[in-house]
Design a protein around this motif. Sequence first.
Motif, PDB file in Angstrom:
ATOM      1  N   GLY A 122      24.845  55.923  19.869  1.00 36.56           N
ATOM      2  CA  GLY A 122      25.741  56.621  18.955  1.00 36.56           C
ATOM      3  C   GLY A 122      26.153  58.002  19.402  1.00 36.56           C
ATOM      4  O   GLY A 122      27.212  58.487  19.060  1.00 36.56           O
ATOM      5  N   GLU A 123      25.329  58.658  20.209  1.00 38.70           N
ATOM      6  CA  GLU A 123      25.591  60.042  20.558  1.00 38.70           C
ATOM      7  C   GLU A 123      25.826  60.300  22.039  1.00 38.70           C
ATOM      8  O   GLU A 123      26.405  61.328  22.399  1.00 38.70           O
ATOM      9  CB  GLU A 123      24.426  60.915  20.085  1.00 38.70           C
ATOM     10  CG  GLU A 123      24.241  60.889  18.578  1.00 38.70           C
ATOM     11  CD  GLU A 123      23.069  61.735  18.131  1.00 38.70           C
ATOM     12  OE1 GLU A 123      22.537  62.510  18.954  1.00 38.70           O
ATOM     13  OE2 GLU A 123      22.683  61.629  16.964  1.00 38.70           O
ATOM     14  N   ASN A 124      25.362  59.423  22.918  1.00 38.95           N
ATOM     15  CA  ASN A 124      25.410  59.688  24.356  1.00 38.95           C
ATOM     16  C   ASN A 124      25.942  58.511  25.162  1.00 38.95           C
ATOM     17  O   ASN A 124      25.813  57.364  24.756  1.00 38.95           O
ATOM     18  CB  ASN A 124      24.006  60.026  24.881  1.00 38.95           C
ATOM     19  CG  ASN A 124      23.453  61.286  24.271  1.00 38.95           C
ATOM     20  OD1 ASN A 124      24.060  62.338  24.374  1.00 38.95           O
ATOM     21  ND2 ASN A 124      22.304  61.178  23.636  1.00 38.95           N
ATOM     22  N   ILE A 125      26.474  58.844  26.327  1.00 40.63           N
ATOM     23  CA  ILE A 125      26.829  57.868  27.355  1.00 40.63           C
ATOM     24  C   ILE A 125      25.867  58.118  28.510  1.00 40.63           C
ATOM     25  O   ILE A 125      25.711  59.251  28.960  1.00 40.63           O
ATOM     26  CB  ILE A 125      28.279  58.060  27.851  1.00 40.63           C
ATOM     27  CG1 ILE A 125      29.280  58.007  26.711  1.00 40.63           C
ATOM     28  CG2 ILE A 125      28.608  57.067  28.962  1.00 40.63           C
ATOM     29  CD1 ILE A 125      29.424  56.653  26.073  1.00 40.63           C
ATOM     30  N   THR A 126      25.214  57.070  29.002  1.00 39.23           N
ATOM     31  CA  THR A 126      24.274  57.207  30.111  1.00 39.23           C
ATOM     32  C   THR A 126      24.739  56.352  31.269  1.00 39.23           C
ATOM     33  O   THR A 126      24.984  55.154  31.111  1.00 39.23           O
ATOM     34  CB  THR A 126      22.850  56.787  29.688  1.00 39.23           C
ATOM     35  OG1 THR A 126      22.447  57.610  28.592  1.00 39.23           O
ATOM     36  CG2 THR A 126      21.868  56.940  30.825  1.00 39.23           C
ATOM     37  N   ILE A 127      24.858  56.976  32.426  1.00 36.38           N
ATOM     38  CA  ILE A 127      25.267  56.295  33.652  1.00 36.38           C
ATOM     39  C   ILE A 127      24.092  56.350  34.615  1.00 36.38           C
ATOM     40  O   ILE A 127      23.572  57.430  34.909  1.00 36.38           O
ATOM     41  CB  ILE A 127      26.491  56.985  34.286  1.00 36.38           C
ATOM     42  CG1 ILE A 127      27.644  57.027  33.295  1.00 36.38           C
ATOM     43  CG2 ILE A 127      26.890  56.280  35.586  1.00 36.38           C
ATOM     44  CD1 ILE A 127      28.741  57.992  33.674  1.00 36.38           C
ATOM     45  N   CYS A 128      23.655  55.194  35.095  1.00 32.87           N
ATOM     46  CA  CYS A 128      22.583  55.132  36.086  1.00 32.87           C
ATOM     47  C   CYS A 128      23.168  54.610  37.392  1.00 32.87           C
ATOM     48  O   CYS A 128      23.837  53.577  37.407  1.00 32.87           O
ATOM     49  CB  CYS A 128      21.450  54.226  35.627  1.00 32.87           C
ATOM     50  SG  CYS A 128      20.479  54.935  34.287  1.00 32.87           S
ATOM     51  N   ILE A 129      22.914  55.354  38.450  1.00 26.24           N
ATOM     52  CA  ILE A 129      23.385  54.983  39.780  1.00 26.24           C
ATOM     53  C   ILE A 129      22.156  54.788  40.648  1.00 26.24           C
ATOM     54  O   ILE A 129      21.327  55.681  40.775  1.00 26.24           O
ATOM     55  CB  ILE A 129      24.295  56.081  40.369  1.00 26.24           C
ATOM     56  CG1 ILE A 129      25.477  56.312  39.430  1.00 26.24           C
ATOM     57  CG2 ILE A 129      24.747  55.698  41.777  1.00 26.24           C
ATOM     58  CD1 ILE A 129      26.260  57.561  39.715  1.00 26.24           C
ATOM     59  N   GLU A 130      22.051  53.602  41.237  1.00 24.67           N
ATOM     60  CA  GLU A 130      20.871  53.254  42.021  1.00 24.67           C
ATOM     61  C   GLU A 130      21.275  52.951  43.456  1.00 24.67           C
ATOM     62  O   GLU A 130      22.294  52.290  43.697  1.00 24.67           O
ATOM     63  CB  GLU A 130      20.206  52.025  41.401  1.00 24.67           C
ATOM     64  CG  GLU A 130      18.928  51.618  42.065  1.00 24.67           C
ATOM     65  CD  GLU A 130      18.235  50.472  41.333  1.00 24.67           C
ATOM     66  OE1 GLU A 130      17.282  49.914  41.907  1.00 24.67           O
ATOM     67  OE2 GLU A 130      18.639  50.143  40.205  1.00 24.67           O
TER      68      GLU A 130
END
Length: 91
Positions: free
Chosen positions: A7-15
């Motif tokens: 609801g509050e954040n966008i999380t991007i994970c790059i591996e």
Amino acid sequence: MTVDEDGENITICIEDNGPGIPESKRDTLFHHETRHDDNHGLGLTLTQTLINNYGGTVDVPETGADGTVFKLTLPRATETCSVDGTTIAAD
């Protein structure tokens, strides 16, 4: 790369699948004054600066012989904006 949202954040994970980041280099990884080798430029420093300026964070939650994960978290937009005459509304 994965993108998740709550609801509050966008999380991007790059591996990646590189050799990992040695413990001795992790504390200065985002410092532009410290060059770890010829492959380390300003990219991580600029990324952290930009993400922080928008109220987000950059972390390295995992690193090891099988690779490294960079986690970028940004707050969701709360306002509308106009780009080239097109109004974009925050959800």
